[in-house]
Structures are given as C-alpha cells and as structure tokens.
Design a protein around this motif. Sequence first.
Motif, PDB file in Angstrom:
ATOM      1  N   ILE A 141       6.794  -3.897  -9.873  1.00 34.01           N
ATOM      2  CA  ILE A 141       6.076  -3.739 -11.130  1.00 34.01           C
ATOM      3  C   ILE A 141       6.892  -2.812 -12.025  1.00 34.01           C
ATOM      4  O   ILE A 141       7.162  -1.666 -11.667  1.00 34.01           O
ATOM      5  CB  ILE A 141       4.667  -3.147 -10.906  1.00 34.01           C
ATOM      6  CG1 ILE A 141       3.930  -3.911  -9.800  1.00 34.01           C
ATOM      7  CG2 ILE A 141       3.890  -3.156 -12.209  1.00 34.01           C
ATOM      8  CD1 ILE A 141       3.738  -5.385 -10.058  1.00 34.01           C
ATOM      9  N   GLY A 142       7.314  -3.313 -13.166  1.00 32.15           N
ATOM     10  CA  GLY A 142       8.179  -2.544 -14.060  1.00 32.15           C
ATOM     11  C   GLY A 142       7.467  -1.360 -14.697  1.00 32.15           C
ATOM     12  O   GLY A 142       6.233  -1.330 -14.833  1.00 32.15           O
ATOM     13  N   SER A 143       8.245  -0.388 -15.122  1.00 32.10           N
ATOM     14  CA  SER A 143       7.702   0.813 -15.756  1.00 32.10           C
ATOM     15  C   SER A 143       6.895   0.460 -17.001  1.00 32.10           C
ATOM     16  O   SER A 143       7.314  -0.348 -17.815  1.00 32.10           O
ATOM     17  CB  SER A 143       8.845   1.754 -16.148  1.00 32.10           C
ATOM     18  OG  SER A 143       9.548   2.183 -15.014  1.00 32.10           O
ATOM     19  N   GLY A 144       5.717   1.092 -17.127  1.00 34.74           N
ATOM     20  CA  GLY A 144       4.889   0.882 -18.299  1.00 34.74           C
ATOM     21  C   GLY A 144       4.116  -0.420 -18.323  1.00 34.74           C
ATOM     22  O   GLY A 144       3.399  -0.684 -19.288  1.00 34.74           O
ATOM     23  N   SER A 145       4.225  -1.236 -17.295  1.00 33.87           N
ATOM     24  CA  SER A 145       3.515  -2.517 -17.274  1.00 33.87           C
ATOM     25  C   SER A 145       2.025  -2.305 -17.020  1.00 33.87           C
ATOM     26  O   SER A 145       1.610  -1.328 -16.403  1.00 33.87           O
ATOM     27  CB  SER A 145       4.089  -3.423 -16.182  1.00 33.87           C
ATOM     28  OG  SER A 145       5.459  -3.672 -16.408  1.00 33.87           O
ATOM     29  N   VAL A 146       1.237  -3.259 -17.516  1.00 31.70           N
ATOM     30  CA  VAL A 146      -0.201  -3.255 -17.256  1.00 31.70           C
ATOM     31  C   VAL A 146      -0.540  -4.574 -16.570  1.00 31.70           C
ATOM     32  O   VAL A 146      -0.433  -5.641 -17.169  1.00 31.70           O
ATOM     33  CB  VAL A 146      -1.011  -3.107 -18.554  1.00 31.70           C
ATOM     34  CG1 VAL A 146      -2.508  -3.173 -18.251  1.00 31.70           C
ATOM     35  CG2 VAL A 146      -0.676  -1.793 -19.250  1.00 31.70           C
ATOM     36  N   VAL A 147      -0.936  -4.490 -15.319  1.00 29.17           N
ATOM     37  CA  VAL A 147      -1.177  -5.684 -14.498  1.00 29.17           C
ATOM     38  C   VAL A 147      -2.673  -5.856 -14.298  1.00 29.17           C
ATOM     39  O   VAL A 147      -3.349  -4.951 -13.795  1.00 29.17           O
ATOM     40  CB  VAL A 147      -0.464  -5.580 -13.139  1.00 29.17           C
ATOM     41  CG1 VAL A 147      -0.708  -6.823 -12.306  1.00 29.17           C
ATOM     42  CG2 VAL A 147       1.027  -5.354 -13.340  1.00 29.17           C
ATOM     43  N   VAL A 148      -3.197  -7.029 -14.677  1.00 31.35           N
ATOM     44  CA  VAL A 148      -4.626  -7.303 -14.536  1.00 31.35           C
ATOM     45  C   VAL A 148      -4.871  -8.615 -13.792  1.00 31.35           C
ATOM     46  O   VAL A 148      -6.007  -9.067 -13.688  1.00 31.35           O
ATOM     47  CB  VAL A 148      -5.321  -7.344 -15.911  1.00 31.35           C
ATOM     48  CG1 VAL A 148      -5.322  -5.971 -16.556  1.00 31.35           C
ATOM     49  CG2 VAL A 148      -4.644  -8.359 -16.832  1.00 31.35           C
ATOM     50  N   LYS A 149      -3.782  -9.238 -13.294  1.00 34.97           N
ATOM     51  CA  LYS A 149      -3.910 -10.480 -12.529  1.00 34.97           C
ATOM     52  C   LYS A 149      -3.116 -10.361 -11.233  1.00 34.97           C
ATOM     53  O   LYS A 149      -2.212  -9.535 -11.119  1.00 34.97           O
ATOM     54  CB  LYS A 149      -3.387 -11.665 -13.348  1.00 34.97           C
ATOM     55  CG  LYS A 149      -4.206 -11.961 -14.595  1.00 34.97           C
ATOM     56  CD  LYS A 149      -3.646 -13.167 -15.333  1.00 34.97           C
ATOM     57  CE  LYS A 149      -4.463 -13.491 -16.581  1.00 34.97           C
ATOM     58  NZ  LYS A 149      -3.922 -14.666 -17.317  1.00 34.97           N
ATOM     59  N   ASP A 150      -3.436 -11.213 -10.278  1.00 35.29           N
ATOM     60  CA  ASP A 150      -2.735 -11.204  -8.998  1.00 35.29           C
ATOM     61  C   ASP A 150      -1.246 -11.468  -9.197  1.00 35.29           C
ATOM     62  O   ASP A 150      -0.837 -12.217 -10.089  1.00 35.29           O
ATOM     63  CB  ASP A 150      -3.312 -12.273  -8.073  1.00 35.29           C
ATOM     64  CG  ASP A 150      -4.724 -11.945  -7.608  1.00 35.29           C
ATOM     65  OD1 ASP A 150      -5.178 -10.812  -7.850  1.00 35.29           O
ATOM     66  OD2 ASP A 150      -5.363 -12.829  -7.012  1.00 35.29           O
TER      67      ASP A 150
END
Length: 237
Positions: free
Chosen positions: A145-154
């Motif tokens: 997961i890259g820096s500053g990313s926002v993950v809301v899905k699988d």
Amino acid sequence: MFIDRIREDIRSAMTKDPAAKNVLEVFLCYPGLHALWMHRAAHFFYTKRLYVLSRIISHAARFLTGIEIHPGAKIGRRVFIDHGMGVVIGETTEIGDDTLLYKGVVLGGTSLEKEKRHPTIGKNVTIGSNACILGPVTIGNGARIGSGSVVVKDVPDGATVVGIPGRIVEKKTAQKLALDFEHGNLPDPIADVVRIMLKMQHELEQRIKSLEKEHQIKAKDIFHDYEEKAQDEMPEA
C-alpha cells in the motif's frame, strides 16, 4: 515464550530496518517494538475481560510511543512498526505475520456498529507512511500500500495500491511477494491519465491543423475556379 518472542521481534526489526546497528539499540530505542510488547500485555487482559486495565496499558503505550493500538486488535508474529509516530490500529483489526507498517498508518473503521469494522491485513504486507485502510476490507498476502493511499476496497494477494481512493497499479506473482517496496518507483495513475490526455490533445491539434490546411486548399481552388468562370463569362470590351 515471552523472551523468545522479544528476540524474534528484534531479529525482524534488524532485518527490515537497515538503520538498525545492534541488538541493544533496537531493544532500547525502537518505539514500534515497545508498542507491540505493551500491546501483547494489553491484549492478554482484554481477552480476560479486564477492559479498563487493558485500556490503561494501551493508553500508556500511546503516551510513551505515539502509537495507538486498541487492546482488542490481533497482531501476528514478526510485525514491525518503523518509526511509528501517529499509527492507529482499531479494535477489530487483524494483522498477519511479517507485516511492515510505517509512520502515520491508520487501520480504521467506518461503522458505529459493534461488529467487525476494521481491516484484515494478510501476511508479508507493506503499508507506506500515512496510508489509511478503512472498513472491514481484506488486504491480501504480500500486498503493498503506497504512502498516503486511502484503501476502502479489498486488495488481492501481491497487488500494489496507490492513490485516493486506492487503485491497483501492479500485481506480483506468488513467487515474488517480498518486502522490496520502493516508494519512489511506484506508478502514478494520475500522472498516467495526464500523459494520456496530453497525447490525445496533441493528436487532436494535429488533426485540426490538417483539416484546416485541407479546407484552405479547397477554398483557394473554389475561389480560383469561380474567378476563371467569371472572367470567361465577362463580355469582351
């Protein structure tokens, strides 16, 4: 058992952090490890339903390390939090073995219901600085997961995710799920879109110029034909 886990954590830190010089330095000066060790004590009392005592321990860890881990979170072996300031890990979070977290990572919830509302992180996952993973999503083994990313899905196994919201930009084979995360070499989907747009704009400009040139030639030919016709029909003096 407890001493063996501490030794294992120190070896993991020295493997994952090239700045680590010796065992004593890691033992005394790595807040990510201190937070994990205090979390194990807090989690033990949490499983015994001694909730206040467990929260007092986690609160003390937050004060001492700048890392907030809810005592209900389940964390695997050889997990390493590098630097760690600002890391927040929610109550129903599950983190697999050999995962690496950088500073400012948030593993948060999106629901007020008393249910599974935080992420499940697979094994050998790398999560970059200030990344947020929100909700009961699953991050596959070996994902990055890259820096500053926002993950809301699988996220599937071996995938690399960047951006807001997080987008998959690369997938690795099962044989290459290693912690070789170079943040400076991550693909940039926004830059890719801009490059495509600029290329399309350039091609459109070329087509417009070509059409303008073609129409100018036709207009000159029509005017020339009209001029010759007018001269032929003009009566002789």
